[in-house]
Design a protein around this motif. Structure first.
Motif, PDB file in Angstrom:
ATOM      1  N   TYR A 228       0.829  -1.211   0.000  1.00 27.14           N
ATOM      2  CA  TYR A 228       0.000   0.000   0.000  1.00 27.14           C
ATOM      3  C   TYR A 228       0.864   1.261   0.000  1.00 27.14           C
ATOM      4  N   PHE A 229       2.018   1.198   0.668  1.00 22.65           N
ATOM      5  CA  PHE A 229       2.928   2.345   0.656  1.00 22.65           C
ATOM      6  C   PHE A 229       3.378   2.657  -0.776  1.00 22.65           C
ATOM      7  N   ILE A 230       3.749   1.619  -1.525  1.00 18.45           N
ATOM      8  CA  ILE A 230       4.200   1.816  -2.907  1.00 18.45           C
ATOM      9  C   ILE A 230       3.078   2.420  -3.743  1.00 18.45           C
ATOM     10  N   ALA A 231       1.884   1.853  -3.625  1.00 20.85           N
ATOM     11  CA  ALA A 231       0.750   2.349  -4.405  1.00 20.85           C
ATOM     12  C   ALA A 231       0.424   3.803  -4.047  1.00 20.85           C
ATOM     13  N   ALA A 232       0.421   4.112  -2.760  1.00 17.20           N
ATOM     14  CA  ALA A 232       0.069   5.469  -2.313  1.00 17.20           C
ATOM     15  C   ALA A 232       1.126   6.487  -2.722  1.00 17.20           C
ATOM     16  N   SER A 233       2.374   6.057  -2.798  1.00 18.47           N
ATOM     17  CA  SER A 233       3.464   6.990  -3.099  1.00 18.47           C
ATOM     18  C   SER A 233       3.378   7.581  -4.497  1.00 18.47           C
ATOM     19  N   MET A 234       2.644   6.935  -5.385  1.00 17.90           N
ATOM     20  CA  MET A 234       2.561   7.415  -6.759  1.00 17.90           C
ATOM     21  C   MET A 234       1.954   8.810  -6.846  1.00 17.90           C
ATOM     22  N   SER A 235       1.193   9.209  -5.826  1.00 21.00           N
ATOM     23  CA  SER A 235       0.605  10.550  -5.830  1.00 21.00           C
ATOM     24  C   SER A 235       1.670  11.638  -5.740  1.00 21.00           C
ATOM     25  N   ASN A 236       2.864  11.280  -5.279  1.00 16.83           N
ATOM     26  CA  ASN A 236       3.942  12.258  -5.158  1.00 16.83           C
ATOM     27  C   ASN A 236       4.531  12.660  -6.509  1.00 16.83           C
ATOM     28  N   ILE A 237       4.196  11.942  -7.547  1.00 18.37           N
ATOM     29  CA  ILE A 237       4.673  12.318  -8.884  1.00 18.37           C
ATOM     30  C   ILE A 237       4.139  13.690  -9.265  1.00 18.37           C
ATOM     31  N   GLN A 238       2.883  13.967  -8.894  1.00 22.83           N
ATOM     32  CA  GLN A 238       2.300  15.265  -9.222  1.00 22.83           C
ATOM     33  C   GLN A 238       3.052  16.391  -8.546  1.00 22.83           C
ATOM     34  N   LYS A 239       3.535  16.153  -7.319  1.00 23.95           N
ATOM     35  CA  LYS A 239       4.328  17.175  -6.628  1.00 23.95           C
ATOM     36  C   LYS A 239       5.591  17.494  -7.426  1.00 23.95           C
ATOM     37  N   LEU A 240       6.255  16.469  -7.921  1.00 26.51           N
ATOM     38  CA  LEU A 240       7.463  16.681  -8.711  1.00 26.51           C
ATOM     39  C   LEU A 240       7.151  17.414 -10.018  1.00 26.51           C
ATOM     40  N   ILE A 241       6.034  17.086 -10.629  1.00 22.94           N
ATOM     41  CA  ILE A 241       5.626  17.784 -11.855  1.00 22.94           C
ATOM     42  C   ILE A 241       5.400  19.262 -11.566  1.00 22.94           C
ATOM     43  N   ASP A 242       4.740  19.570 -10.461  1.00 26.05           N
ATOM     44  CA  ASP A 242       4.488  20.972 -10.087  1.00 26.05           C
ATOM     45  C   ASP A 242       5.800  21.709  -9.848  1.00 26.05           C
ATOM     46  N   TRP A 243       6.727  21.069  -9.155  1.00 28.45           N
ATOM     47  CA  TRP A 243       8.029  21.700  -8.911  1.00 28.45           C
ATOM     48  C   TRP A 243       8.781  21.929 -10.214  1.00 28.45           C
ATOM     49  N   LYS A 244       8.705  20.958 -11.098  1.00 20.79           N
ATOM     50  CA  LYS A 244       9.386  21.085 -12.392  1.00 20.79           C
ATOM     51  C   LYS A 244       8.789  22.228 -13.196  1.00 20.79           C
ATOM     52  N   ASN A 245       7.468  22.348 -13.183  1.00 22.92           N
ATOM     53  CA  ASN A 245       6.818  23.432 -13.906  1.00 22.92           C
ATOM     54  C   ASN A 245       7.212  24.806 -13.365  1.00 22.92           C
ATOM     55  N   ARG A 246       7.314  24.912 -12.047  1.00 24.86           N
ATOM     56  CA  ARG A 246       7.759  26.187 -11.467  1.00 24.86           C
ATOM     57  C   ARG A 246       9.182  26.506 -11.869  1.00 24.86           C
ATOM     58  N   LYS A 247      10.003  25.488 -11.930  1.00 25.41           N
ATOM     59  CA  LYS A 247      11.390  25.670 -12.347  1.00 25.41           C
ATOM     60  C   LYS A 247      11.462  26.146 -13.796  1.00 25.41           C
ATOM     61  N   LEU A 248      10.659  25.517 -14.662  1.00 23.85           N
ATOM     62  CA  LEU A 248      10.641  25.918 -16.079  1.00 23.85           C
ATOM     63  C   LEU A 248      10.136  27.343 -16.239  1.00 23.85           C
ATOM     64  N   SER A 249       9.099  27.700 -15.471  1.00 28.41           N
ATOM     65  CA  SER A 249       8.546  29.056 -15.552  1.00 28.41           C
ATOM     66  C   SER A 249       9.572  30.086 -15.100  1.00 28.41           C
ATOM     67  N   ALA A 250      10.321  29.736 -14.025  1.00 28.94           N
ATOM     68  CA  ALA A 250      11.325  30.668 -13.520  1.00 28.94           C
ATOM     69  C   ALA A 250      12.469  30.866 -14.517  1.00 28.94           C
ATOM     70  N   GLU A 251      12.810  29.789 -15.251  1.00 22.98           N
ATOM     71  CA  GLU A 251      13.889  29.861 -16.225  1.00 22.98           C
ATOM     72  C   GLU A 251      13.505  30.713 -17.439  1.00 22.98           C
ATOM     73  N   GLU A 252      12.210  30.824 -17.695  1.00 17.42           N
ATOM     74  CA  GLU A 252      11.737  31.606 -18.829  1.00 17.42           C
ATOM     75  C   GLU A 252      11.772  33.112 -18.545  1.00 17.42           C
ATOM     76  N   LYS A 253      11.769  33.467 -17.268  1.00 13.53           N
ATOM     77  CA  LYS A 253      11.727  34.899 -16.904  1.00 13.53           C
ATOM     78  C   LYS A 253      13.104  35.544 -17.027  1.00 13.53           C
TER      79      LYS A 253
END
Length: 253
Positions: A228-253
């Motif tokens: 169940y820990f492995i299955a539940a952990s997959m939700s953390n992928i969205q957190k990484l996507i959000d962080w990556k998007n903020r990084k990309l947005s900051a690099e564009e400025k």
């Protein structure tokens, strides 16, 4: 090149190690191994995926920190004083990263004609986290282990015990066919797309479909919770996507 030595309070009496995390100190990696002995903490912060080692064919558990080589989105050099682990924005650092220059080695000893093999702490003297004049002391003035070395010893114990237990876990998962392929189709800010394949995760549907005998076996082994820990952990992928998007947005400025 590594320079491995057996850690001791004579040769390394005044040695100090940086407890900070940064790209310069070798922490800019996108993923690393993790073990069932730390899943309860890891699953709160990181996605856990499974894969077969191409060399041995054995399953491994992997945690993601980023989406491309040398990208660790957990590294953060701001507000260091208020971070539990300076330079790392999470409340738990996976053991393989937390251990720094330390590892477990086996020392052969012969006494009274009897041979024994004992686990000892090794240290890489060429590791970038070995510093002089500052950082964490390893030994007390009396020669005993300091608080930081006690912490490292617990981390190494997590790895040492976890290697065998994680293999057993995957044997049980394979027996009950709990793993399924997972493909991550990700679209980042600016239409950047990424497809990650070659990994597996625990199928919740298959977990729910297990009979009482199989559930009892998993529960007694302690691996039902791990599944169940492995299955539940997959939700953390969205957190990484959000962080990556903020990084990309900051690099564009």
């Amino acid at each position: 090149m590594q320079k491995i030595a057996v850690l001791n309070n004579i040769d390394h009496e005044h040695l100090r190690v940086s407890a900070k995390f940064s790209a310069e100190l070798g922490d800019n990696v996108a993923s690393t191994l993790t073990y069932v002995t730390e899943f309860s903490e890891v699953q709160k912060e990181y996605p856990i995926l499974c894969r077969k080692n191409p060399e041995t064919g054995e399953y491994q558990a992997v945690v993601f920190f980023g989406f491309q080589k040398n990208e660790n989105l957990f590294l953060a050099d701001v507000d260091l004083a208020n971070q539990r682990y300076p330079g790392w924005r999470a409340n738990y650092v996976p053991a393989v990263m937390a251990r720094g220059p330390f590892s477990i080695g086996i020392q052969r000893e012969v006494a009274n004609g009897s041979e024994s093999h004992n686990a000892v702490v090794h240290i890489d003297m060429n590791h970038p986290k070995i510093i002089s004049g500052e950082g964490q002391a390893l030994f007390l003035e009396s020669g005993g282990q300091g608080a930081y070395l006690n912490y490292i010893s617990s981390i190494l114990d997590t790895i040492n015990k976890g290697v065998h237990l994680t293999q057993l876990m995957f044997e049980v998962f394979s027996k009950h066919q709990l793993l399924e392929d997972v493909v991550l189709d990700i679209e980042f800010h600016g239409q950047n797309k990424l497809k990650i394949a070659g990994f597996e995760t625990v199928s919740v549907e298959k977990l729910f479909g297990l009979n009482g005998e199989a559930l009892e076996e998993l529960n007694k082994s302690g691996f039902l919770q791990a599944a169940y820990f492995i299955a539940a952990s997959m939700s953390n992928i969205q957190k990484l996507i959000d962080w990556k998007n903020r990084k990309l947005s900051a690099e564009e400025k």
